[in-house]
Design a protein around this motif. Structure first.
Motif, PDB file in Angstrom:
ATOM      1  N   ALA A 276       0.829  -1.133   0.119  1.00 29.84           N
ATOM      2  CA  ALA A 276      -0.030   0.050  -0.080  1.00 29.84           C
ATOM      3  C   ALA A 276       0.934   1.179  -0.003  1.00 29.84           C
ATOM      4  CB  ALA A 276      -0.943   0.022   1.241  1.00 29.84           C
ATOM      5  N   MET A 277       1.868   1.171   0.636  1.00 27.72           N
ATOM      6  CA  MET A 277       2.796   2.228   0.924  1.00 27.72           C
ATOM      7  C   MET A 277       3.274   2.716  -0.617  1.00 27.72           C
ATOM      8  SD  MET A 277       4.736   1.349   4.402  1.00 27.72           S
ATOM      9  CE  MET A 277       5.853   2.873   4.533  1.00 27.72           C
ATOM     10  N   HIS A 281       3.256   5.881  -3.322  1.00 31.59           N
ATOM     11  CA  HIS A 281       4.573   6.458  -3.416  1.00 31.59           C
ATOM     12  C   HIS A 281       5.687   5.602  -4.307  1.00 31.59           C
ATOM     13  CE1 HIS A 281       3.621   9.721  -0.521  1.00 31.59           C
ATOM     14  NE2 HIS A 281       2.795   8.589  -0.225  1.00 31.59           N
ATOM     15  N   HIS A 282       5.735   5.659  -5.464  1.00 30.60           N
ATOM     16  CA  HIS A 282       6.339   4.713  -6.408  1.00 30.60           C
ATOM     17  C   HIS A 282       7.701   4.772  -6.361  1.00 30.60           C
ATOM     18  CE1 HIS A 282       2.285   4.885  -7.931  1.00 30.60           C
ATOM     19  NE2 HIS A 282       2.409   5.777  -8.658  1.00 30.60           N
ATOM     20  N   ASN A 283       8.360   5.928  -5.688  1.00 33.30           N
ATOM     21  CA  ASN A 283       9.743   6.178  -5.503  1.00 33.30           C
ATOM     22  C   ASN A 283      10.293   5.259  -4.275  1.00 33.30           C
ATOM     23  OD1 ASN A 283       8.416   7.926  -3.977  1.00 33.30           O
ATOM     24  ND2 ASN A 283      10.444   9.265  -3.753  1.00 33.30           N
ATOM     25  N   LEU A 284       9.276   4.777  -3.501  1.00 36.44           N
ATOM     26  CA  LEU A 284       9.763   4.041  -2.309  1.00 36.44           C
ATOM     27  C   LEU A 284      10.076   2.723  -2.508  1.00 36.44           C
ATOM     28  CD1 LEU A 284       9.994   3.837   0.875  1.00 36.44           C
ATOM     29  CD2 LEU A 284       7.520   3.097   0.893  1.00 36.44           C
ATOM     30  N   PRO A 285      11.518   2.152  -2.399  1.00 37.30           N
ATOM     31  CA  PRO A 285      12.080   0.703  -2.386  1.00 37.30           C
ATOM     32  C   PRO A 285      11.221   0.088  -1.363  1.00 37.30           C
ATOM     33  CG  PRO A 285      13.860   2.287  -2.192  1.00 37.30           C
ATOM     34  CD  PRO A 285      12.738   3.118  -1.993  1.00 37.30           C
ATOM     35  N   HIS A 286      10.873  -0.932  -1.943  1.00 33.19           N
ATOM     36  CA  HIS A 286      10.104  -2.182  -1.164  1.00 33.19           C
ATOM     37  C   HIS A 286      10.773  -2.419   0.267  1.00 33.19           C
ATOM     38  CE1 HIS A 286       7.296  -5.543  -0.092  1.00 33.19           C
ATOM     39  NE2 HIS A 286       8.483  -6.282  -0.374  1.00 33.19           N
ATOM     40  N   GLY A 287      11.992  -2.794   0.057  1.00 33.20           N
ATOM     41  CA  GLY A 287      12.485  -3.039   1.376  1.00 33.20           C
ATOM     42  C   GLY A 287      12.621  -1.803   2.467  1.00 33.20           C
ATOM     43  N   ALA A 288      12.880  -0.701   2.033  1.00 27.66           N
ATOM     44  CA  ALA A 288      12.781   0.525   2.745  1.00 27.66           C
ATOM     45  C   ALA A 288      11.407   0.589   3.603  1.00 27.66           C
ATOM     46  CB  ALA A 288      13.177   1.686   2.000  1.00 27.66           C
ATOM     47  N   GLY A 289      10.511   0.582   2.794  1.00 29.34           N
ATOM     48  CA  GLY A 289       9.173   0.468   3.250  1.00 29.34           C
ATOM     49  C   GLY A 289       8.847  -0.415   4.394  1.00 29.34           C
ATOM     50  N   LEU A 345      15.493   5.387   8.819  1.00 29.03           N
ATOM     51  CA  LEU A 345      14.576   5.880   7.637  1.00 29.03           C
ATOM     52  C   LEU A 345      13.154   6.381   7.911  1.00 29.03           C
ATOM     53  CD1 LEU A 345      14.811   2.409   5.407  1.00 29.03           C
ATOM     54  CD2 LEU A 345      15.863   4.812   5.114  1.00 29.03           C
ATOM     55  N   LYS A 346      12.583   7.480   7.198  1.00 30.05           N
ATOM     56  CA  LYS A 346      11.440   8.167   7.597  1.00 30.05           C
ATOM     57  C   LYS A 346      10.433   8.211   6.351  1.00 30.05           C
ATOM     58  CE  LYS A 346      14.102  11.197  10.524  1.00 30.05           C
ATOM     59  NZ  LYS A 346      14.438  12.720  10.921  1.00 30.05           N
ATOM     60  N   MET A 347       9.170   7.866   6.742  1.00 24.62           N
ATOM     61  CA  MET A 347       8.301   7.997   5.823  1.00 24.62           C
ATOM     62  C   MET A 347       7.991   9.367   5.177  1.00 24.62           C
ATOM     63  SD  MET A 347       5.460   5.558   7.710  1.00 24.62           S
ATOM     64  CE  MET A 347       4.082   5.712   6.786  1.00 24.62           C
ATOM     65  N   GLU A 356      -2.456  10.254   5.916  1.00 24.02           N
ATOM     66  CA  GLU A 356      -2.495   9.084   5.047  1.00 24.02           C
ATOM     67  C   GLU A 356      -2.642   7.662   5.471  1.00 24.02           C
ATOM     68  OE1 GLU A 356       0.158   8.601   1.014  1.00 24.02           O
ATOM     69  OE2 GLU A 356       1.190  10.322   2.392  1.00 24.02           O
ATOM     70  N   CYS A 357      -2.534   7.705   6.796  1.00 26.63           N
ATOM     71  CA  CYS A 357      -2.346   6.455   7.537  1.00 26.63           C
ATOM     72  C   CYS A 357      -3.653   5.680   7.471  1.00 26.63           C
ATOM     73  CB  CYS A 357      -2.121   6.503   9.085  1.00 26.63           C
ATOM     74  SG  CYS A 357      -0.085   7.095   9.299  1.00 26.63           S
ATOM     75  N   ASP A 358      -4.680   6.225   7.450  1.00 27.19           N
ATOM     76  CA  ASP A 358      -5.883   5.402   7.294  1.00 27.19           C
ATOM     77  C   ASP A 358      -6.097   4.845   5.877  1.00 27.19           C
ATOM     78  OD1 ASP A 358      -8.702   5.031   8.603  1.00 27.19           O
ATOM     79  OD2 ASP A 358      -9.211   5.785   6.671  1.00 27.19           O
ATOM     80  N   THR A 359      -5.765   5.839   5.087  1.00 26.80           N
ATOM     81  CA  THR A 359      -6.005   5.328   3.522  1.00 26.80           C
ATOM     82  C   THR A 359      -5.049   4.194   3.321  1.00 26.80           C
ATOM     83  OG1 THR A 359      -6.478   7.553   2.763  1.00 26.80           O
ATOM     84  CG2 THR A 359      -5.440   6.293   1.285  1.00 26.80           C
ATOM     85  N   LEU A 360      -3.862   4.166   3.690  1.00 25.71           N
ATOM     86  CA  LEU A 360      -2.986   3.167   3.613  1.00 25.71           C
ATOM     87  C   LEU A 360      -3.431   1.798   4.011  1.00 25.71           C
ATOM     88  CD1 LEU A 360       0.513   4.889   4.386  1.00 25.71           C
ATOM     89  CD2 LEU A 360      -0.469   4.438   2.230  1.00 25.71           C
ATOM     90  N   ALA A 361      -3.993   1.845   5.411  1.00 27.60           N
ATOM     91  CA  ALA A 361      -4.537   0.608   6.187  1.00 27.60           C
ATOM     92  C   ALA A 361      -5.675   0.178   5.310  1.00 27.60           C
ATOM     93  CB  ALA A 361      -4.865   0.968   7.404  1.00 27.60           C
TER      94      ALA A 361
END
Length: 393
Positions: A276-277, A281-289, A345-347, A356-361
């Protein structure tokens, strides 16, 4: 947790694992005559010579090829459809996927869409996907991994994004398992240290999620613990020195074997949440998230005493042999993050806002809700949103 002795095992992939194994590709029986050679839109396999070496091995195996270099990080359904069209237009009858997780993930979807009509989302289960069955078998797949993270080299799953709908969903069918996989740690020496860490934690969390899954069993648990032990011990070394082949080989083992542990069990909602993250946010590497939410994700189950003994077992193989309480796992995890330089690492650095937290959940449950069923105890929508909020920095 009571030991589960029931499991399903399907392993049709011939795996060649170890340093120098790329040199054996040309001696293998290829599943076709003409390959779609799928690589990323970056330069790494070109500059390292890995592409040329692979082509030479295909020539040795008397297999022609057509190069397709359009895969990007967090691959979208559009690039999948483009690559599938290249395969059809050039009469390719199998796929060679050479690259990291994005390429390996894409290969599964490309293989399906090269032989089936319509759009990829017609066959995706979850979210706005139509969930239709494949009408035709996909093209056979040969994988050559150049990173350690996704385990897609030996399983039938790939994660694809639909940017129009902000969805990132796993796609796969058992018949799309690769027929041949090569994992050669020598090919991973040039992966930058930051990405070595991100990918290594993806591999780690595949196995830690298996350990806490309600479906963990008598076979998946010892394999997952072995993988966790190798990654925890050797990932800091691989991050520090990419040419440390002993470390690269150990991390690659932990990553690849996760393809087996996840097939035997399942990942959990941690992966749904990260998808979901990066869907937004397409620039976020999966492992970093995954790293960003990991401490709070596991803390949730520890606070609920959902599977205390599983956390203790993991802490012990992560360098705390005297661990006796589930919180020790959080200590070991934080230590590993510090050792790999990913503890800050920071969101917010990737454009996330607390709102965004509710939307992500909601997105996590709507698109990949099935993984929530593997959690060791119930996690409500409110619980999920709260984990995002606590992890937010």
């Amino acid at each position: 947790m009571k030991t589960n002795i029931n499991f399903n095992l399907f392993t049709p992939t011939k795996l060649l694992f170890g340093c120098g194994k790329l040199n054996e590709l040309g001696n293998q029986s290829m599943p076709g005559k003409k390959a779609l050679l799928l690589i990323s839109n970056g330069q790494s396999v070109r500059t390292t010579g890995t592409l040329d070496r692979t082509v030479a091995q295909l020539d040795k195996a008397n297999a022609a090829h057509v190069l397709c270099a359009n895969i990007h990080e967090n691959p979208s359904k559009e690039v999948v459809m483009e690559a599938a069209a290249v395969a059809r237009e050039n009469g390719c009858d199998f796929i060679v996927a050479l690259g990291g997780g994005a390429v390996l993930d894409s290969a599964v979807a490309v293989a399906a869409m090269a032989t089936n009509p319509g759009d990829l989302w017609d066959y995706v289960h979850g979210g706005t996907g139509k969930g239709l069955p494949l009408q035709q078998p996909g093209l056979p797949i040969v994988t050559i991994a150049t990173t350690s993270g996704t385990a897609s080299e030996i399983n039938c799953w790939g994660v694809i994004s639909n940017h129009a709908t902000n969805e990132k969903i796993g796609f796969g069918y058992p018949e799309l398992n690769p027929v041949l996989a090569i994992v050669d740690p020598e090919l991973m020496r040039t992966v930058p240290s930051t990405y070595t860490a991100y990918q290594g934690f993806d591999a780690l969390f595949h196995n830690t999620e298996v350990m806490i899954s309600r479906f963990v069993n008598v076979l998946s648990e010892p394999i997952a613990l072995s993988a966790i032990e190798h990654i925890a011990k050797y990932l800091p070394r691989a991050v520090k020195d990419g040419n440390d082949l002993e470390a690269r080989e150990a991390v690659a083992y932990g990553s690849t074997i996760a393809g087996l542990t996840m097939q035997l069990t399942s990942a959990t909602a941690e992966h749904s949440m990260e998808h979901a993250m990066s869907a937004y946010h397409h620039n976020l590497p999966h492992g970093a998230g995954l790293i960003m939410i990991s401490n709070e994700f596991y803390r949730f189950f520890i606070e609920h005493h959902a599977c205390d003994e599983q956390f203790v077992k993991m802490a012990r193989v992560m360098g705390m042999p005297d661990a006796d309480k589930p919180e020790d796992f959080l200590t070991a995890l934080a230590g590993l993050q510090r050792a790999c330089g990913v503890d800050n690492l920071k969101m917010s650095d990737y454009g996330f806002t607390r709102e965004e937290c509710d939307t992500l959940a909601r997105n996590a449950r709507d698109t990949m809700g099935g993984l929530f069923a593997a959690n060791p105890c119930e996690m409500t929508h409110e619980d999920c949103a709260a984990i995002f909020e606590k992890a937010y920095r």
